[in-house]
Design a protein around this motif. Structure first.
Motif: not given
Length: 542
Positions: A477-503
């Motif tokens: 559970e911790h590893r999954e949570r860490l992966r989720d947090y790391t991949s979705k940080r703005p500085g990590s490129g975790g924002i999907p391209q569709g979301v980045a274009r949409g905003v």
């Protein structure tokens, strides 16, 4: 015909040429004289299979078959520069016409010498000049199509905006020059006299002005150098039809407020406030360009403001996520949480060690209790070696280390539904049983001391595999949570391209959907939320 009294040769027939200059007919210079006696009937001219003898008949034939007249009179030369038979026949026929007034003769000389003999003039334009001289009271026909004030207005309204069609062809011919002057010879279009020169002058003046406009957009500058010419002519035409659609065009566009479009303010101050051709052009075409640019700028400004608001909200959400993660990490790595993890690891491995101790007694206890006792201590040693190897990882995981101490039933239910897990468990149990059997044989055959020495590599293996994570650390559970947090940080490129274009979309709906999609990345991080509260309660129950 008349006879020269001195030479006895025949002179010209009764078509009378007035004026001081001789008229050029082929290689002969014909002196213009006053001849009063009536002339015989002129010979007919054949055009498209029909014989014509009068100006009106030839005009009607040209209107009926424009292409045939052009080919016969101006395109039938065998070699470039040489007059064709049709041209010579037309010239001879024109010279033999009867009943011409002095004005007709003057206009005929002008027509033949300055229009029909002009090699730089297109054949169609020559034919139109000829038609205008032959029958100025009739319809003005250009390339077989009747030209009226309405058709001129339509050519300027429609033809300048299209790529093809009859209006576009007439508009293109008008822009090539000379057509207005030829059309003005007809009585129905006589108001066009002088319009060609005025149009050329206004066009040159406009181009000089347009070249100075600061910041004129590329599409507007391209139009200023080409398509704007038609509207200038529409403003110059002395007909109500063109003024009607000009006024309608100006009413359909609303000029942007002063100060919003700099180049438009500059242009309007220098040519858009008076009832002039340039004024009409500015208030129609270039007001439309300016209004479109102003609307685009307003949309862009609104999109930028919305984007700024969204990005501010996203930054706030990201900061909240970071704070939540820092809070989670602080609680996970606190000394109390780490001590609890060490205790949980001891209890979990101790439980498994205790569960394996009955195995030697089942295999050896009924025959050799001493061997069963020795093997029990071996199993305790292996458990301690695994615990020592696992302990650094447990300390690093802290509160994230959650073996199923109080969830054995749920764990067993999950294992029961996972057949692969059951198979792995059976293989491991079989391996432990085999190891107990082999160690018992060694103790029986070589003694406990030698067996203990041979056990040392097995202890080292248990320590090593626990240290490198081969032993389950229960931190999925911790590893999954860490992966989720790391991949979705703005500085990590975790924002999907569709979301980045949409905003960044100009559509408010698309931006809202993208914002919601981005915010869903932060769901479950708030420790005050129901899901997280249930998770924490479950952890405390353990």
């Amino acid at each position: 015909m008349t006879r020269d009294s001195e030479s006895g040769r025949d002179g010209l027939s009764g078509n009378v040429f007035h004026g001081p200059a001789p008229f050029q007919l082929g290689d002969r210079n014909v002196q213009i004289n006053h001849i009063h006696q009536p002339a015989p009937q002129g010979r007919p001219l054949v055009l498209a299979g029909a014989a014509v003898t009068t100006r009106e008949e030839l005009a009607a034939a040209i209107r009926g078959d424009w292409a045939a007249a052009r080919r016969q009179f101006f395109e039938g030369a065998a070699t470039p520069g040489a007059p064709s038979d049709g041209w010579r026949g037309l010239l001879s026929w024109l010279h033999e016409l009867d009943g011409l007034t002095a004005d007709d003769l003057t206009a005929q000389i002008e027509l033949v010498d300055h229009r029909l003999r002009d090699d730089g003039l297109p054949a169609d334009l020559k034919l139109l000049h000829l038609l205008g001289w032959l029958d100025p009271e009739g319809e003005a026909v250009w390339r077989g199509t009747v030209v009226t004030a309405e058709s001129l207005s339509e050519a300027l309204r429609i033809g300048r905006l299209r790529e093809s069609g009859p209006e576009r062809e007439l508009y293109r011919d008008l822009c090539e020059g000379g057509l207005l002057d030829a059309l003005s010879a007809f009585t129905v279009l006589s108001a066009l006299r002088g319009t060609q020169r005025a149009w050329d002058e206004v066009w040159d003046s406009w181009r000089r002005l347009a070249a100075k406009v600061p910041g004129l957009p590329p599409e507007a500058r391209e139009w200023a150098e080409s398509g704007a010419r038609g509207l200038l002519l529409a403003a110059l035409l002395p007909y109500s039809e063109s003024r009607a659609w000009l006024r309608a065009g100006c009413e359909r566009v609303t000029p942007p407020p002063a100060g919003e479009i700099e180049w438009y303010d500059w242009l309007r101050a220098r040519g858009g406030d008076s009832d002039t051709p340039v004024g009409w052009l500015v208030r129609a075409d270039f007001t439309a360009f300016a209004a479109a640019q102003a609307e685009q700028q307003r949309h862009q400004a609104a999109a930028d403001r919305q984007h700024q608001r969204v990005m501010s909200a996203l930054d706030s959400a990201s900061a909240l996520r970071d704070r939540q993660w820092a809070d989670y990490e602080s609680r996970r790595l606190s000394p109390t949480a780490r001590m609890e993890a060490v205790v949980r690891a001891a209890l979990w491995l101790g439980t498994w060690g205790a569960a394996t101790i009955p195995l030697p007694w089942i295999i050896w206890g009924w025959a050799r209790p001493d061997i069963a006792t020795t093997l029990s201590w071996y199993l305790v040693a292996l458990t301690l070696a695994a615990y020592a190897g696992l302990l650094p990882r447990v300390v690093r995981l802290g509160a994230a280390y959650r073996p199923p101490l109080r969830r054995l039933r749920a764990w067993s239910e999950q294992a029961r539904t996972d057949r692969a897990s059951v198979r792995r468990g059976l293989i491991r149990a079989g391996g432990v049983a085999g190891a107990v059997l082999i160690l018992g044989v060694l103790v029986h055959d070589v003694g406990s001391i030698v067996t203990t020495v041979l056990l040392i590599p097995l202890l080292a293996a248990a320590f090593h595999f626990a240290r490198i994570g081969a032993v389950h650390d229960w931190a999925d559970e911790h590893r999954e949570r860490l992966r989720d947090y790391t991949s979705k940080r703005p500085g990590s490129g975790g924002i999907p391209q569709g979301v980045a274009r949409g905003v960044r979309s100009p559509s408010a709906r698309v931006r809202a959907d993208a914002y919601q999609a981005y915010m869903r990345q932060f769901m479950g991080l708030d420790h005050g939320g129901k899901d997280e509260t249930d998770r924490e309660n479950g952890r405390r129950d353990r």
